[in-house]
Design an enzyme around this catalytic site. Structure first.
Site, PDB file in Angstrom:
ATOM      1  N   GLY A 111       0.567  -5.263 -10.139  1.00 39.33           N
ATOM      2  CA  GLY A 111      -0.394  -4.182  -9.981  1.00 39.33           C
ATOM      3  C   GLY A 111      -0.957  -4.091  -8.574  1.00 39.33           C
ATOM      4  CE  LYS A 112      -3.623  -0.312  -3.685  1.00 35.93           C
ATOM      5  NZ  LYS A 112      -2.568   0.245  -2.816  1.00 35.93           N
ATOM      6  CB  CYS A 156       1.370   1.113   3.716  1.00 34.87           C
ATOM      7  SG  CYS A 156       0.329  -0.304   4.133  1.00 34.87           S
TER       8      CYS A 156
END
Length: 410
Positions: free
Chosen positions: A179-180, A48
């Site tokens: 979320g992040k 990633c």
């Protein structure tokens, strides 16, 4: 043999760029095999945070062209970085050691390097390079405390969970929020060997997407009560304006927990977890202030660990560069020994008439003695050429040997 690295990573490209050339395991392996043509070797490392192609080929220009091709096809040539030979090895060894990760010292990358190597199309050079990279990564983790020194609150949260329980095996971890920050915390947990069991989120679809990527179960926030009874860890980071989990919520779950400790980690601003939860028996609540203090406390230790890790990487790189350089001397050394052996055989054939009356034992003695003379004469020149091959003077030594002994150019 030249080794070329071409890649992009979180250091020079945002995710919107990285995703244009991100490959799953099967595609990365297929790409490696496709590039390993005409005597080339290739390994694709795609995570990633990075996509990197390592290509080895006898011709440096060919190695670079092969490595660049996928990035050129994706229109990314202007933003990629290039490394050659020792610099490529240093980069890979640093990656495997966790020195080039978003979170300093994270361990997930070591497994990703191992998989890329196993599924790539490596030959003699890239096998050696990747084996040494893996060895460097293992040494860094076993000989330095780098993985124990969190560089972010998300990493600190993962370290806290591991240290609190003395390990992560069998612990039920519930992520509240998708979320992040939640994802980064989860990735840190996964890199340490944990399993995220549940992702609870106000938006079920968003929670389901993150849960799918983590191999977890998706849950709506109103179903969190049952998880308070079953979980070992609640890690929360939402954008809710008020408390997502109250003291009363946790207190209601305690009778079903049988006295098992509950670790709660609040990464949200404003806070998700009511602070008075920490007053309940068996409940251990940490918020951002607690975690930031842990990060600050390890700063000096982290920098020291990184310095130790870089020294380990440097030693491994020197070893690889020496080995890679010695490959350049191999054809000349082989030709020199073949030339000397041919002279030895011809000279014995020339005096065959003089040796006709020798016994088999005496003939073997003559063969042995003449072979030993050749080996002793060539031993020191061979050692010196191997040593020089790893330096800038290596080409001069090889050319001198070819000229002095009339060897064919390699």
């Amino acid at each position: 043999m030249a080794v070329d690295l071409v890649g992009i990573s979180h250091r020079n490209a945002p995710v919107a760029v990285r995703e244009r050339i991100a490959f799953d395991r099967e595609t990365a392996a297929r790409l490696s095999r496709a590039l390993a043509a005409d005597g080339a070797e290739a390994v694709c490392l795609s995570t990633c945070n990075r996509t990197e192609l390592y290509v080895a080929h006898p011709e440096a220009a060919v190695a670079r062209a092969l490595a660049e091709r996928p990035f050129v096809d994706a229109g990314l040539a202007p933003v990629v970085y290039h490394r050659r030979d020792g610099a490529a090895a240093r980069h890979l060894f640093s990656v495997a050691a966790g020195l080039d990760s978003m979170v300093l010292g994270e361990s997930e990358i070591l497994g990703q390097v191992r998989v890329a190597h196993a599924e790539g199309a490596a030959g003699r050079v890239l096998h050696r390079m990747f084996r040494q990279a893996l060895e460097a990564g293992k040494k860094v983790r076993s000989q330095t405390p780098i993985a124990e020194c969190p560089a972010s609150v998300s990493a600190a949260a993962a370290t806290l969970v591991r240290q609190f329980f003395g390990g992560l095996d069998g612990r039920r971890i519930v992520l509240v929020g998708a979320g992040k920050t939640s994802e980064l915390a989860a990735r840190n947990l996964l890199s340490g060997g944990a399993t995220v069991d549940v992702v609870a989120n106000r938006s079920f679809d968003r929670g389901r997407r993150l849960a799918h990527g983590l191999g977890a179960e998706a849950l709506r926030l109103n179903g969190l009560g049952r998880e308070l009874e079953r979980a070992d860890v609640i890690l929360s980071s939402t954008s809710a304006p008020g408390f997502v989990v109250s003291r009363d919520d946790v207190a209601a779950a305690l009778p079903q927990r049988g006295g098992r400790p509950l670790l709660l980690v609040d990464l949200a601003v404003p806070r998700d977890l009511e602070p008075t939860i920490r007053e309940l028996d068996g409940c251990h609540l940490y918020d951002l202030d607690d975690l930031e203090a842990r990060v600050a406390a390890t700063q000096v230790r982290r920098l020291s660990a990184a310095t130790e890790a870089e020294a380990i990487v440097a030693a491994e790189v020197m070893s690889f560069e020496s080995w890679l350089g010695s490959l350049g001397a191999a054809p000349v050394i082989t030709a020199l020994r073949a030339h000397a052996e041919a002279i030895r055989v011809r000279e014995l054939e020339r005096v065959e008439g003089m040796l006709a009356d020798l016994s088999d034992a005496d003939r073997r003695a003559v063969e042995t003695i003449t072979a030993q003379i050749v080996n002793k004469l060539l031993h020191l020149p061979t050692v010196r050429m191997k040593e020089a091959a790893a330096t800038d003077e290596g080409r001069l030594y090889a050319a001198a040997a070819q000229y002095l002994f009339g060897l064919a150019p390699s």
